[in-house]
Design an enzyme around this catalytic site. Structure first.
Site, PDB file in Angstrom:
ATOM      1  N   ASP A  69       0.826  -1.205   0.000  1.00 55.35           N
ATOM      2  CA  ASP A  69       0.000   0.000   0.000  1.00 55.35           C
ATOM      3  C   ASP A  69       0.860   1.256   0.000  1.00 55.35           C
ATOM      4  OD1 ASP A  69      -2.067  -1.775   0.277  1.00 55.35           O
ATOM      5  OD2 ASP A  69      -2.856  -0.918   2.125  1.00 55.35           O
ATOM      6  N   HIS A 119      -6.134   2.806  -3.935  1.00 53.80           N
ATOM      7  CA  HIS A 119      -6.037   3.032  -2.483  1.00 53.80           C
ATOM      8  C   HIS A 119      -6.451   4.460  -2.125  1.00 53.80           C
ATOM      9  CE1 HIS A 119      -5.027   1.778   1.482  1.00 53.80           C
ATOM     10  NE2 HIS A 119      -3.913   2.463   1.604  1.00 53.80           N
ATOM     11  N   HIS A 123      -6.006   9.095   1.017  1.00 53.97           N
ATOM     12  CA  HIS A 123      -5.971   8.144   2.137  1.00 53.97           C
ATOM     13  C   HIS A 123      -6.860   8.553   3.324  1.00 53.97           C
ATOM     14  CE1 HIS A 123      -4.055   5.336   5.107  1.00 53.97           C
ATOM     15  NE2 HIS A 123      -3.877   4.611   4.011  1.00 53.97           N
ATOM     16  N   HIS A 213       3.949  -1.909   3.608  1.00 56.07           N
ATOM     17  CA  HIS A 213       4.012  -0.524   3.135  1.00 56.07           C
ATOM     18  C   HIS A 213       5.458  -0.215   2.748  1.00 56.07           C
ATOM     19  CE1 HIS A 213       0.532  -0.747   5.868  1.00 56.07           C
ATOM     20  NE2 HIS A 213      -0.004   0.200   5.127  1.00 56.07           N
TER      21      HIS A 213
END
Length: 256
Positions: A69, A119, A123, A213
């Site tokens: 991500d 995504h 965010h 990540h």
């Protein structure tokens, strides 16, 4: 008098416990969605005569999906080199706001055979914003990815895994399936590569979806050990879509 005070204190303790429990239940109902296991959808599709995507059959292979991500900046190229070395197709859920700064990296992700998912643009917790903002976050990111790769994503990961019936409804409207995870290394809380490696390996299981990540300091240095050990344990690395195949992810549904 002391007895009365003790009883009053016990009553307040019980009230506090009730409120904490009630708040927890509300949170679960607000942010929880029913999830579907990859094995279940594969089995139903196979029973109808569907064939797995070329290259892998997770009904027979011991599959695991690595997912990453965040923004597609440095050190994504270093990560891609490692994934190539270990023949590990993966799924990248990209934030949209900095995609235009790294078009070559985004193209390489696609050209190397990895899957790209949505995504959101900035965010946010999708459960905390308006319907209009949810649509804008997902549509802008989808357009940015499609402009670079020529392919519009069909998978999305809600930030922090926060979803509910409203997010599911809008995801269905936009043609996006939701992908959660079975293991997180919590690499956003530590730069200790050994700890990140341990958390991934301790939680890894067949049909697992691993959340990492790349932009956090300890993650890419942990990847050689993770990839080497998972390969030694007999895992086959796949994208999320390969993990679900011969089923296809259904818009609005959540998979884990």
């Amino acid at each position: 008098m002391n007895i009365v005070k003790r009883r009053a204190r016990r009553l307040w303790v019980l009230v506090a416990l009730f409120l904490v429990t009630a708040a927890g239940l509300i949170a679960v109902r607000s942010y929880g969605v029913d999830t579907i296991a990859p094995r279940d959808v594969r089995g139903r599709a196979a029973a109808k005569g569907g064939g797995a995507l070329a290259g892998v059959d997770c009904e027979t292979a011991k599959c695991i999906a690595l997912t990453f991500d965040g923004n597609p900046g440095e050190p994504t190229d270093r990560l891609l080199d490692l994934l190539d070395r270990y023949d590990a197709p993966s799924t990248f859920f990209l934030e949209g706001r900095r995609i235009h700064k790294h078009p070559d990296v985004v193209r390489r992700i696609a050209d190397d055979g990895h899957e790209i998912g949505n995504h959101t643009w900035t965010h946010p917790r999708l459960t905390d914003v308006s319907d209009t903002q949810i649509r804008d976050e997902l549509r802008r990111t989808a357009r940015a990815i499609a402009d670079i790769t020529g392919t519009t994503p069909t998978l999305m990961r809600p930030p922090q895994g926060r979803s509910d019936d409203r997010v599911s409804r809008i995801s269905r409207e936009l043609g996006l399936a939701q992908i959660l995870w079975t293991v997180t290394a919590k690499d956003y809380l530590t730069s200790d590569s050994a700890l990140i490696t341990k958390r991934v390996l301790d939680g890894a299981d067949r049909d697992g979806i691993i959340l990492l990540h790349p932009l956090h300091k300890g993650t890419v240095p942990a990847m050689p050990g993770i990839l080497k050990e998972l390969r030694a344990q007999g895992y086959t690395f796949v994208t999320v879509s390969q993990l679900l195949s011969p089923a296809a992810a259904e818009p609005g549904k959540a998979y884990r």
